[in-house]
Design an enzyme around this catalytic site. Structure first.
Site, PDB file in Angstrom:
ATOM      1  N   ASP A  72      -1.768 -10.049  11.567  1.00 25.94           N
ATOM      2  CA  ASP A  72      -3.128  -9.803  11.099  1.00 25.94           C
ATOM      3  C   ASP A  72      -3.887  -9.161  12.258  1.00 25.94           C
ATOM      4  O   ASP A  72      -4.167  -9.816  13.266  1.00 25.94           O
ATOM      5  CB  ASP A  72      -3.780 -11.123  10.677  1.00 25.94           C
ATOM      6  N   HIS A  73      -4.240  -7.880  12.100  1.00 22.62           N
ATOM      7  CA  HIS A  73      -4.839  -7.142  13.214  1.00 22.62           C
ATOM      8  C   HIS A  73      -6.237  -7.656  13.571  1.00 22.62           C
ATOM      9  O   HIS A  73      -6.764  -7.353  14.643  1.00 22.62           O
ATOM     10  CB  HIS A  73      -4.909  -5.645  12.872  1.00 22.62           C
ATOM     11  N   ARG A  74      -6.843  -8.450  12.698  1.00 23.67           N
ATOM     12  CA  ARG A  74      -8.146  -9.034  13.028  1.00 23.67           C
ATOM     13  C   ARG A  74      -8.015 -10.095  14.103  1.00 23.67           C
ATOM     14  O   ARG A  74      -8.989 -10.445  14.772  1.00 23.67           O
ATOM     15  CB  ARG A  74      -8.772  -9.646  11.768  1.00 23.67           C
ATOM     16  N   VAL A  75      -6.780 -10.627  14.260  1.00 26.85           N
ATOM     17  CA  VAL A  75      -6.535 -11.709  15.209  1.00 26.85           C
ATOM     18  C   VAL A  75      -5.594 -11.266  16.325  1.00 26.85           C
ATOM     19  O   VAL A  75      -5.836 -11.524  17.506  1.00 26.85           O
ATOM     20  CB  VAL A  75      -5.932 -12.937  14.488  1.00 26.85           C
ATOM     21  N   PRO A 122      -5.616  -6.621   7.171  1.00 25.23           N
ATOM     22  CA  PRO A 122      -5.069  -5.423   7.833  1.00 25.23           C
ATOM     23  C   PRO A 122      -3.823  -5.802   8.634  1.00 25.23           C
ATOM     24  O   PRO A 122      -3.914  -6.396   9.698  1.00 25.23           O
ATOM     25  CB  PRO A 122      -6.212  -4.970   8.743  1.00 25.23           C
TER      26      PRO A 122
END
Length: 434
Positions: free
Chosen positions: A406-409, A234
């Site tokens: 990276d929106h997870r990070v 994402p």
């Protein structure tokens, strides 16, 4: 005792390899550690060495064949040892014939002649079947001491290595020897011939409707890695425009001190990004699936365009290196990347990456994250613009950068804070030498 020759994993990410050239013929004496063949990995052309002494009894795959890591591709054994069981167990004894016997290549044109669909094309491209001829000519030069790049250039220009005098260590034929021969034998006014392609992409005026070019190992890897990134990751993007006026002034002042102090705009950006990442470890991170790894050191990958795609050599501990050291390393890495001479440890292990297309006149673009990294910075060109400074309109040099996150990070605010720090460093570049 027989020694099996396998397609080895010559880089950490290699899953398959293409055997570019056998450097030993069947029946040749082989010593442990001696180079048997050249293999194209996902990043470079590397040497496959023997793991035992003996005679190369069998070559099980032909030059140009791509096979998975772990596949048996040859057998080294004493001349009197029976290797029938080993060869039978490999499951691939048949490909040995095309290697040892040139006439085995004759069935290849059959599909071309028999294929009815591209019939209108067959009349025009009479030249392409002749194109591989230069590559086949140096086949007897395998025993000559020469670099992989020199052999490739010689094949491209149709030059026999046996006619060259090597200027490298121990008489080794290197790139400049082939280039010198090519320049002396090709008249400056001569047009490139169809049998000596200068590019993998056919000319639109060649008369061919199309040409299918097999994927190289590096192009396969790029396709696989980017598919792993753009789909599952994402990603969001943050763009900022930076004032480069002071950077330009500092760069000019450094150049006046002598060649030892010359740095490029990209070198300064690398230093600024590395310094900013050291202050924002939340962006200097890897997605681990069930954890996030925050790096305490900045290993910065810089994308370098090469003939078959791109590769990302790494400047390790970039945050702790001075501008002159970064400049020297970046030039050396980029040069060897284009020559495909990088070692696996020189293009793996980055914690964050930079891609710069400013030299191609690109103002702004977005780059694809290289997993497991959590971000990459796309750097555009420097352009003179009219901007308002302190209430006055001035012409200033400006540069746009876009960060893929990276929106997870990385959250939006974290990425924005990183770009704020980057802006402060770039617009006050003396902070980079403090």
């Amino acid at each position: 005792m027989a020694t099996k020759v396998f397609m080895e994993a010559l880089s950490p990410t290699m899953e398959e390899g293409r055997l570019v050239k056998w450097l030993k013929n069947e029946g040749d004496v082989v010593k442990n550690g001696e180079t048997l063949a050249e293999v194209e990995t996902d990043k470079a052309i590397m040497e496959l060495v023997a793991r035992g002494d003996g005679v190369l009894r069998r070559r099980l795959i032909a030059e140009g064949t791509t096979t998975a890591v772990g596949t048996l591709i040859g057998v080294v054994a004493p001349a009197d040892e029976n290797i029938d069981a080993l060869v039978a167990g490999s499951g691939t004894p048949a490909p040995a014939a095309p290697v040892a016997s040139p006439p085995a290549a004759t069935p290849a044109p059959a599909p071309t002649a028999a294929a009815p669909a591209p019939a209108p094309v067959q009349a025009a491209p009479s030249a392409p079947p002749a194109a591989p001829a230069p590559a086949a000519a140096p086949a007897n030069d395998a025993s000559l001491r020469s670099s992989p790049l020199a052999r490739r250039l010689a094949a491209d220009h149709g030059i026999a290595l046996g006619a060259l005098h090597g200027s490298g260590p121990g008489g080794r034929i290197i790139k400049r020897d082939v280039e010198a021969a090519a320049s002396s034998t090709t008249p400056p006014s001569a047009a490139p011939s169809a049998a000596t392609p200068l590019s993998r992409v056919p000319s639109p005026l060649s008369g061919e409707q199309y040409r299918d070019v097999p994927l190289t190992q590096i192009r396969k890897t790029i396709a696989r890695r980017l598919a792993e990134s753009i789909g599952p990751v994402p990603t969001f993007y943050l763009t900022a425009e930076l004032d480069m006026e002071r950077v330009a002034e500092m760069r000019s002042a450094m150049a006046e001190l002598g060649d030892a102090y010359k740095v490029s705009f990209n070198d300064i950006v690398i230093k600024a990004v590395a310094t900013a990442l050291a202050q924002h470890p939340e962006c200097n991170a890897h997605w681990q699936g069930d954890s996030i790894r925050y790096w305490n050191r900045v290993h910065l990958g810089m994308a370098v365009a090469i003939e078959d795609g791109l590769i990302t050599p790494v400047i390790f501990d970039a945050h702790s290196k001075g501008l002159s050291q970064i400049a020297a390393e970046s030039r050396d890495l980029a040069k060897r990347a284009r020559e495909r001479k990088l070692k696996p440890e020189e293009y793996t292990g980055s914690t964050f990456s930079i891609s710069n297309l400013g030299m191609f006149g690109i103002d702004q673009f977005t780059a694809i994250i290289n997993p497991p990294e959590a971000g990459i910075l796309a750097v555009g060109g420097i352009e003179a613009k009219a901007v308002v400074v302190g209430g006055d309109v001035q012409v200033r040099r400006r540069m746009r950068v876009t960060m893929s996150c990276d929106h997870r990070v990385i959250d939006g605010a974290a990425g924005a804070r990183f770009l704020q720090t980057l802006r402060r460093l770039v617009e006050n570049p003396l902070l980079l030498v403090y």
